[in-house]
Motif scaffolding. Structure first.
Motif, PDB file in Angstrom:
ATOM      1  N   SER A  63       0.857  -1.173   0.000  1.00  0.00           N
ATOM      2  CA  SER A  63       0.000   0.000   0.000  1.00  0.00           C
ATOM      3  C   SER A  63       0.897   1.228   0.000  1.00  0.00           C
ATOM      4  O   SER A  63       2.108   1.130   0.221  1.00  0.00           O
ATOM      5  CB  SER A  63      -0.880  -0.045   1.249  1.00  0.00           C
ATOM      6  N   PHE A  64       0.287   2.388  -0.222  1.00  0.00           N
ATOM      7  CA  PHE A  64       1.123   3.590  -0.224  1.00  0.00           C
ATOM      8  C   PHE A  64       1.736   3.855   1.142  1.00  0.00           C
ATOM      9  O   PHE A  64       2.711   4.577   1.267  1.00  0.00           O
ATOM     10  CB  PHE A  64       0.350   4.810  -0.744  1.00  0.00           C
ATOM     11  N   TYR A  65       1.177   3.239   2.198  1.00  0.00           N
ATOM     12  CA  TYR A  65       1.776   3.387   3.520  1.00  0.00           C
ATOM     13  C   TYR A  65       3.221   2.869   3.519  1.00  0.00           C
ATOM     14  O   TYR A  65       4.075   3.378   4.237  1.00  0.00           O
ATOM     15  CB  TYR A  65       0.978   2.599   4.565  1.00  0.00           C
ATOM     16  N   ALA A  66       3.460   1.839   2.715  1.00  0.00           N
ATOM     17  CA  ALA A  66       4.796   1.238   2.710  1.00  0.00           C
ATOM     18  C   ALA A  66       5.822   2.206   2.121  1.00  0.00           C
ATOM     19  O   ALA A  66       6.867   2.465   2.728  1.00  0.00           O
ATOM     20  CB  ALA A  66       4.765  -0.068   1.916  1.00  0.00           C
ATOM     21  N   ILE A  67       5.512   2.771   0.970  1.00  0.00           N
ATOM     22  CA  ILE A  67       6.513   3.677   0.390  1.00  0.00           C
ATOM     23  C   ILE A  67       6.553   4.999   1.162  1.00  0.00           C
ATOM     24  O   ILE A  67       7.575   5.667   1.204  1.00  0.00           O
ATOM     25  CB  ILE A  67       6.325   3.891  -1.137  1.00  0.00           C
ATOM     26  N   HIS A  68       5.444   5.332   1.822  1.00  0.00           N
ATOM     27  CA  HIS A  68       5.413   6.523   2.672  1.00  0.00           C
ATOM     28  C   HIS A  68       6.408   6.354   3.838  1.00  0.00           C
ATOM     29  O   HIS A  68       7.218   7.242   4.124  1.00  0.00           O
ATOM     30  CB  HIS A  68       4.000   6.715   3.210  1.00  0.00           C
ATOM     31  N   ALA A  69       6.329   5.184   4.479  1.00  0.00           N
ATOM     32  CA  ALA A  69       7.210   4.938   5.625  1.00  0.00           C
ATOM     33  C   ALA A  69       8.673   4.949   5.181  1.00  0.00           C
ATOM     34  O   ALA A  69       9.545   5.507   5.858  1.00  0.00           O
ATOM     35  CB  ALA A  69       6.855   3.595   6.262  1.00  0.00           C
ATOM     36  N   LEU A  70       8.920   4.339   4.034  1.00  0.00           N
ATOM     37  CA  LEU A  70      10.303   4.318   3.524  1.00  0.00           C
ATOM     38  C   LEU A  70      10.799   5.736   3.236  1.00  0.00           C
ATOM     39  O   LEU A  70      11.897   6.123   3.638  1.00  0.00           O
ATOM     40  CB  LEU A  70      10.360   3.461   2.250  1.00  0.00           C
ATOM     41  N   MET A  71       9.973   6.513   2.560  1.00  0.00           N
ATOM     42  CA  MET A  71      10.383   7.874   2.192  1.00  0.00           C
ATOM     43  C   MET A  71      10.632   8.709   3.449  1.00  0.00           C
ATOM     44  O   MET A  71      11.624   9.422   3.553  1.00  0.00           O
ATOM     45  CB  MET A  71       9.294   8.505   1.316  1.00  0.00           C
ATOM     46  N   ARG A  72       9.749   8.603   4.417  1.00  0.00           N
ATOM     47  CA  ARG A  72       9.893   9.406   5.645  1.00  0.00           C
ATOM     48  C   ARG A  72      11.172   9.027   6.394  1.00  0.00           C
ATOM     49  O   ARG A  72      11.910   9.874   6.861  1.00  0.00           O
ATOM     50  CB  ARG A  72       8.698   9.154   6.557  1.00  0.00           C
ATOM     51  N   SER A 116       1.788  11.249   0.597  1.00  0.00           N
ATOM     52  CA  SER A 116       1.685   9.961  -0.089  1.00  0.00           C
ATOM     53  C   SER A 116       0.238   9.589  -0.346  1.00  0.00           C
ATOM     54  O   SER A 116      -0.660   9.985   0.399  1.00  0.00           O
ATOM     55  CB  SER A 116       2.330   8.861   0.764  1.00  0.00           C
ATOM     56  N   GLY A 117       0.037   8.805  -1.352  1.00  0.00           N
ATOM     57  CA  GLY A 117      -1.314   8.366  -1.680  1.00  0.00           C
ATOM     58  C   GLY A 117      -1.330   7.635  -3.011  1.00  0.00           C
ATOM     59  O   GLY A 117      -0.408   6.873  -3.321  1.00  0.00           O
ATOM     60  N   GLU A 118      -2.375   7.889  -3.776  1.00  0.00           N
ATOM     61  CA  GLU A 118      -2.534   7.190  -5.053  1.00  0.00           C
ATOM     62  C   GLU A 118      -2.758   8.172  -6.190  1.00  0.00           C
ATOM     63  O   GLU A 118      -3.287   9.270  -5.986  1.00  0.00           O
ATOM     64  CB  GLU A 118      -3.749   6.232  -4.978  1.00  0.00           C
ATOM     65  N   LEU A 119      -2.362   7.749  -7.378  1.00  0.00           N
ATOM     66  CA  LEU A 119      -2.671   8.502  -8.595  1.00  0.00           C
ATOM     67  C   LEU A 119      -3.890   7.843  -9.233  1.00  0.00           C
ATOM     68  O   LEU A 119      -3.880   6.628  -9.469  1.00  0.00           O
ATOM     69  CB  LEU A 119      -1.505   8.460  -9.585  1.00  0.00           C
ATOM     70  N   ILE A 120      -4.909   8.630  -9.486  1.00  0.00           N
ATOM     71  CA  ILE A 120      -6.120   8.041 -10.066  1.00  0.00           C
ATOM     72  C   ILE A 120      -6.529   8.793 -11.337  1.00  0.00           C
ATOM     73  O   ILE A 120      -6.193   9.968 -11.510  1.00  0.00           O
ATOM     74  CB  ILE A 120      -7.311   8.039  -9.074  1.00  0.00           C
ATOM     75  N   ILE A 121      -7.238   8.091 -12.194  1.00  0.00           N
ATOM     76  CA  ILE A 121      -7.795   8.711 -13.399  1.00  0.00           C
ATOM     77  C   ILE A 121      -9.320   8.614 -13.318  1.00  0.00           C
ATOM     78  O   ILE A 121      -9.874   7.533 -13.076  1.00  0.00           O
ATOM     79  CB  ILE A 121      -7.306   8.008 -14.684  1.00  0.00           C
ATOM     80  N   SER A 150       4.750   8.576  -3.309  1.00  0.00           N
ATOM     81  CA  SER A 150       5.177   9.247  -2.081  1.00  0.00           C
ATOM     82  C   SER A 150       6.141  10.332  -2.520  1.00  0.00           C
ATOM     83  O   SER A 150       7.075  10.063  -3.268  1.00  0.00           O
ATOM     84  CB  SER A 150       5.867   8.248  -1.151  1.00  0.00           C
ATOM     85  N   ARG A 151       5.894  11.562  -2.083  1.00  0.00           N
ATOM     86  CA  ARG A 151       6.833  12.619  -2.471  1.00  0.00           C
ATOM     87  C   ARG A 151       7.230  13.458  -1.273  1.00  0.00           C
ATOM     88  O   ARG A 151       6.415  13.722  -0.393  1.00  0.00           O
ATOM     89  CB  ARG A 151       6.273  13.474  -3.613  1.00  0.00           C
ATOM     90  N   TRP A 152       8.491  13.826  -1.280  1.00  0.00           N
ATOM     91  CA  TRP A 152       8.995  14.713  -0.233  1.00  0.00           C
ATOM     92  C   TRP A 152       9.073  16.118  -0.810  1.00  0.00           C
ATOM     93  O   TRP A 152       9.509  16.309  -1.960  1.00  0.00           O
ATOM     94  CB  TRP A 152      10.389  14.253   0.221  1.00  0.00           C
ATOM     95  N   VAL A 153       8.603  17.070  -0.054  1.00  0.00           N
ATOM     96  CA  VAL A 153       8.723  18.480  -0.463  1.00  0.00           C
ATOM     97  C   VAL A 153       9.261  19.257   0.746  1.00  0.00           C
ATOM     98  O   VAL A 153       9.019  18.865   1.896  1.00  0.00           O
ATOM     99  CB  VAL A 153       7.373  19.081  -0.937  1.00  0.00           C
TER     100      VAL A 153
END
Ligand code: SAM
Length: 358
Positions: A309-318, A330-335, A353-356
C-alpha cells in the motif's frame, strides 16, 4: 467480436503485474522466469547494504493524498467496466484490459465498438500482433499531445502506448516548482521511459538528466524532444542502470534539485543489472537523498504493480528523509472517467510518495 468481448476475461490492473511491463521490463521478466533460481529465491536480507536511519526528526506527513487526472482534449478515460477500459489517446479510441473495472460499463456498446485499437494480448506474439484494429490497420505510431507538448503514441507489445497520463499531476506540480524557483533548477528523471516528464521539466526551464536502461526508450524520448520542438533545451539522455547512475553521481559530487523516480517492480539495467523494487528501493531512495542539492525542491517516487500500500513507500520515504525537515505526502494517482455519460468512477493506477521541503 465486440471490443468488450475481446478483453472481457483479461483482468489485469492498469499498470499491474502483467500490464505494467514495458518491452525491456518484459524481456527482463522472461529472463527471470528462465533463471529459475532467481525467481524462486527470497530476497536475502544479509545481502542488502546496511542503511542506518539518518539522524533527525521524521518529516511532517500528509496522507492519504489522492491526485486525480481528469480527461481533456489530449487524453480521456471514457468508460470502464467488465474488466476493461475505453480511453481516448489523441485521435484514437483504445480498449485495454483493466483489472480494477469491477463494475458494468456506463456507455452504450456502440461507443465501445467505435474503438480504433484493442489490445488483445491473447497470443504469445510480440509487437503489433497483440493489437487488433477493427476499423482499419493503423501504423505503429501516431501523433499525440500532452499539455501542448507533441510526442509519439506507439502501440507497444505490452499494451502501453508511451505515456502514463496519471503522471500529469506530478508533472504539473514539478513544472510549478521549476517556474517559481527564480533560479536555475536541475532535474533528474530516473526510469524516464519516453521522456514526457523530462520534456515538461525542460519546457519549464530546468536542466534535465534523463536516465533509462532501454536504448529503445531513450531513442523514442529523443524523437519526442525533436517532435516537441524542444531540441534547444538542455536534456542529457543517458542509457544506464538507474542505481549505478545515482551511485556514480554521489561519488562525483553532482546534485539535483528535483529527483523523479518511477521504477518498475522488476527491471534490468543495460548490462543485466537487476532492479528488484523490494530489495533495491531503500538504497535507491537513500542514494537519491544523497544527491539532492543544498536547496532541494522535491523527490517524487511512484510505484505500481507491487503488493504494497502507499503506507509502505510513505514509511520508507519518511525514514530515508529523516533530518531533512519538510513533508512527505503519499497516496494514489487516479484517473477519473470523463464525459457527461460516463460513470464518473475512478481507476487507481499507482502509489506515490513525495517529499517536499515545506
Ligand atoms: C514505467 S516506465 C517509467 C514511466 C515514466 N516515468 C513515464 O511516466 O513516462 C519504467 C522504465 O524503467 C526502465 N528501467 C527498468 N529497469 C531499469 C534499470 N535498472 N535502470 C534504469 N531504467 C530501468 C524501463 O526501461 C522503463 O522505461
Amino acid at each position: 467480436m465486440s471490443a468488450r468481448d475481446t478483453n472481457r476475461r483479461k483482468r489485469n490492473p492498469a499498470r499491474g503485474p502483467v500490464g505494467s511491463k514495458s518491452d525491456p521490463e518484459r524481456k527482463a521478466s522472461r529472463q527471470r522466469r528462465n533463471d529459475d533460481s532467481s525467481a524462486a529465491k527470497k530476497p536475502d536480507a544479509t545481502m542488502q547494504p546496511h542503511l542506518p536511519r539518518p539522524p533527525g526528526n521524521l518529516p511532517a506527513e500528509t496522507l492519504p493524498l489522492i491526485l486525480e487526472v481528469k480527461g481533456d482534449t489530449d487524453y480521456a478515460l471514457l468508460d470502464s467496466g467488465d474488466g476493461q477500459k475505453l480511453e481516448r489517446y489523441g485521435p484514437y479510441r483504445i480498449v485495454r484490459p483493466e483489472g480494477q473495472a469491477l463494475w458494468r460499463p456506463a456507455l452504450r456498446q456502440a461507443e465501445w465498438d467505435a474503438a480504433n485499437a484493442i489490445f488483445t494480448g491473447d497470443t504469445d506474439e510480440e509487437g503489433m500482433g497483440r493489437w487488433r484494429f477493427p476499423k482499419m490497420p493503423l501504423g505503429e505510431t501516431w501523433p499525440m499531445k500532452h499539455d501542448g507538448i507533441d510526442f509519439l503514441g506507439r502501440f507497444t507489445s505490452f499494451r502501453h502506448v508511451g505515456v502514463f497520463p496519471e503522471q500529469a499531476t506530478h508533472w504539473r506540480h514539478m513544472a510549478g516548482l521549476i517556474e517559481n524557483a527564480g533560479r536555475p533548477i536541475k532535474v533528474l528523471n530516473l526510469f524516464g521511459y519516453t521522456g514526457l516528464a523530462s520534456l515538461v521539466a525542460a519546457r519549464a526551464g530546468a536542466e534535465v538528466t534523463h536516465v533509462d536502461a532501454s536504448r529503445k526508450a531513450v531513442g523514442w524520448a529523443r524523437e519526442n524532444q525533436l517532435l516537441a520542438g524542444l531540441d534547444d533545451k538542455p536534456i542529457r539522455w543517458i542509457v544506464e542502470d538507474a542505481m549505478k547512475f545515482v551511485e556514480r553521481e554521489g561519488r562525483r559530487g553532482n546534485s539535483y534539485d528535483i529527483v523523479l523516480l518511477d521504477p518498475p517492480a522488476f527491471g534490468r539495467g543495460p548490462k543485466g543489472e537487476v532492479w528488484q523494487l523490494f530489495e533495491s528501493l531503500p538504497a535507491m531512495v537513500a542514494g537519491c537523498r544523497a544527491i539532492l542539492s543544498d536547496k532541494p525542491l522535491a523527490m517524487v517516487l511512484t510505484a505500481y504493480s507491487i503488493r504494497a500500500s502507499f503506507y509502505a513507500i510513505h514509511a520508507l520515504m519518511r525514514e530515508r528523509m529523516a533530518g531533512m525537515g519538510g513533508r512527505v505526502e503519499s497516496g494514489e494517482l487516479i484517473i477519473r472517467e470523463h464525459g457527461e455519460d460516463a460513470g464518473g468512477r475512478a481507476i487507481s493506477t499507482s502509489l506515490f510518495s513525495r517529499w517536499v521541503p515545506a
